[in-house]
Write an enzyme that holds these catalytic residues in place. Structure first.
Site, short mmCIF file in Angstrom:
data_model
loop_
_atom_site.label_atom_id
_atom_site.label_comp_id
_atom_site.label_asym_id
_atom_site.label_seq_id
_atom_site.Cartn_x
_atom_site.Cartn_y
_atom_site.Cartn_z
N GLU A 1 16.41 37.88 -11.37
CA GLU A 1 16.67 38.68 -12.57
C GLU A 1 17.13 37.84 -13.77
O GLU A 1 16.58 37.97 -14.87
CB GLU A 1 17.80 39.63 -12.18
CG GLU A 1 17.73 41.00 -12.73
CD GLU A 1 18.93 41.80 -12.23
OE1 GLU A 1 19.49 41.48 -11.15
OE2 GLU A 1 19.28 42.74 -12.95
N ILE B 1 16.24 36.04 -2.24
CA ILE B 1 16.31 36.54 -0.86
C ILE B 1 16.71 38.01 -0.85
O ILE B 1 16.45 38.72 0.10
CB ILE B 1 17.30 35.74 0.02
CG1 ILE B 1 18.73 35.83 -0.50
CG2 ILE B 1 16.86 34.29 0.16
CD1 ILE B 1 19.76 35.40 0.53
N ASP B 2 17.35 38.47 -1.93
CA ASP B 2 17.87 39.84 -1.96
C ASP B 2 16.76 40.90 -2.10
O ASP B 2 17.01 42.07 -1.85
CB ASP B 2 18.85 40.02 -3.12
CG ASP B 2 20.15 39.25 -2.90
OD1 ASP B 2 20.37 38.77 -1.78
OD2 ASP B 2 20.93 39.12 -3.86
N GLU C 1 27.39 42.20 1.52
CA GLU C 1 28.59 41.66 0.85
C GLU C 1 28.97 42.46 -0.40
O GLU C 1 30.12 42.48 -0.80
CB GLU C 1 28.38 40.19 0.48
CG GLU C 1 27.23 40.01 -0.49
CD GLU C 1 26.92 38.57 -0.88
OE1 GLU C 1 27.60 37.65 -0.41
OE2 GLU C 1 25.98 38.40 -1.65
N ARG D 1 35.86 41.41 15.49
CA ARG D 1 35.67 40.07 14.92
C ARG D 1 34.65 40.14 13.78
O ARG D 1 33.81 41.02 13.76
CB ARG D 1 35.15 39.10 15.98
CG ARG D 1 36.07 38.91 17.16
CD ARG D 1 37.35 38.16 16.76
NE ARG D 1 38.21 37.97 17.91
CZ ARG D 1 38.22 36.88 18.67
NH1 ARG D 1 37.39 35.88 18.40
NH2 ARG D 1 39.03 36.77 19.70
O1 F6P Z 1 20.40 34.73 -3.96
C1 F6P Z 1 21.11 35.92 -4.25
C2 F6P Z 1 22.41 35.83 -3.58
O2 F6P Z 1 22.10 35.51 -2.29
C3 F6P Z 1 23.33 37.04 -3.58
O3 F6P Z 1 23.12 37.94 -2.54
C4 F6P Z 1 24.67 36.41 -3.48
O4 F6P Z 1 25.67 37.22 -4.01
C5 F6P Z 1 24.50 35.19 -4.29
O5 F6P Z 1 23.16 34.79 -4.15
C6 F6P Z 1 25.46 34.09 -3.92
O6 F6P Z 1 25.03 32.92 -4.52
P1 F6P Z 1 25.99 31.72 -4.90
O7 F6P Z 1 26.86 31.49 -3.73
O8 F6P Z 1 25.06 30.60 -5.18
O9 F6P Z 1 26.75 32.15 -6.09
#
Ligand code: F6P
Length: 355
Positions: free
Chosen positions: A108, A131-132, A227, A276
């Protein structure tokens, strides 16, 4: 649309890395050489324009990289529009390097910058990567298949140890605004609970599912959390992120991570069942791409090169009904989130908290 002959193009990779970036670079360079076009690699995303950090790319240089993760060009999240005179510096470098066009490979953020430069008159074609899998316009982005494979194999491994110890295993997967990885890996891995950012949930709802499974005689549980999942507190108006680190990242975005540990702690606290957490983190985006991601990346790279060569700009290549198409960059980069049909599917297999 300009018909100026295309003799030299630049390519950059921006944003978080993603398995398949090297396959795109290799495809662009291979097709370019066939079309007698020179390729200049711009290192470190848009930062390479500001620092003059470039590398000529040839087929010899791109040999042997198809199966490799990461990107030989490096990447960053640098936004030239936030730098003093940044856009003008990019344009000056573009002219100085005698580029006839640029291929921007990114998510994006990178593609919205590509769109702005197109509007300012540069010839730019975008290649979607993340990957998202959260970019609309394309049915899938390369990198997603690899991430889901890695996450699923992790869940498979956790299942056996969870069962042996009768534990709750909470798995935290990537997915900032969209829960595609958590949803697919959760479905493929037979998770009991999948929580995605698109549907906030309460901790109580998650615990309810864990206890229900126990009552049914299943003595272990797999809880998959994206996350970026949002937790709804009973009395609060708005659901919130759970962050282990409150310091935002270099671009002011919340540094995600922490929801898994929080949920595991709450489950154990409320039920006494040993719980865990496993945070898969960047393992999801490192390493070798799946064959499917490599092939998609190759198809995107070839088409992007051809689009530039034929004088097009302001478009992004995309996959639709198994065909590679071109869409206007600004339309194509809207966010694609998990929709109700997918959530309904998840609810068939997982007691969907928040339903
Ligand atoms: O590539 C997208 C993504 O994987 C998100 O899901 C994640 O929040 C982010 O990258 C984390 O990327 P970085 O650790 O490089 O900031």
């Amino acid at each position: 649309m300009s018909t100026t002959a295309v003799k030299k193009v630049g390519i950059l990779t921006g944003g978080g890395d993603c398995p398949g970036l090297n396959a795109v670079i290799r495809a662009v360079v291979t097709r370019a050489e066939q079309l007698e076009v020179e390729v200049l690699g711009i290192r470190g995303g848009w930062r390479g324009f500001l620092l003059g950090d470039t590398e000529p790319l040839t087929r010899v240089r791109t040999r042997g990289i198809l199966h490799e993760g990461g990107t030989i060009l490096g990447t960053s999240r640098q936004n030239p529009f936030l730098e003093k005179g940044g856009p003008e510096r990019v344009e000056a470098a573009f002219r100085a390097w005698k580029l006839d066009g640029l291929i921007a490979v990114g998510g994006e953020g990178t593609l919205s910058l590509a769109s702005k430069f197109h509007e300012r008159g540069l010839r730019v074609v975008g290649v979607p990567k993340t990957i998202d899998n959260d970019l609309s316009g394309t049915e899938v982005t390369f990198g997603f298949d690899t991430a889901v494979e890695v996450a699923t194999s992790l869940i498979d491994r956790l299942r056996t140890t969870a069962e042996a110890h009768e534990r709750v295993m909470v798995v935290e997967l990537m997915g900032r605004h969209a829960g595609w990885i958590a949803l697919h890996a959760g479905l493929a891995g037979g998770a009991d609970v999948v929580v995605v950012p698109e549907r906030p949930t309460t901790i109580e709802d998650i615990i309810k599912v864990v206890l229900l499974r126990r009552a049914e005689g299943k003595l272990f549980s797999l809880v998959v959390m994206a996350e970026g999942a949002l937790i709804q507190e009973r009395d609060a108006k708005e659901a919130h992120l759970v962050l282990q680190n409150q310091v935002p990242d270099a671009f002011g975005r919340p540094r995600l991570g922490g929801i898994g540990a929080h949920v595991a702690h709450c489950i154990e606290d409320a039920t006494g069942i040993e719980s865990r957490v496993t945070v898969l983190g960047h393992v999801q985006r490192g390493g070798t791409p799946t064959a499917r991601d490599r092939v998609l990346a190759l198809r995107f790279g070839v088409r992007a090169m051809e689009a530039l060569h034929q004088g097009r700009s302001g478009v992004m290549v995309a996959l639709q009904a198994d065909h590679i198409v071109e869409l206007p960059l600004d339309e194509a980069t809207r966010r694609k989130t998990v929709d109700d049909a997918w959530l309904a599917l998840a609810d068939v297999f997982c007691e969907g908290p928040g339903r």
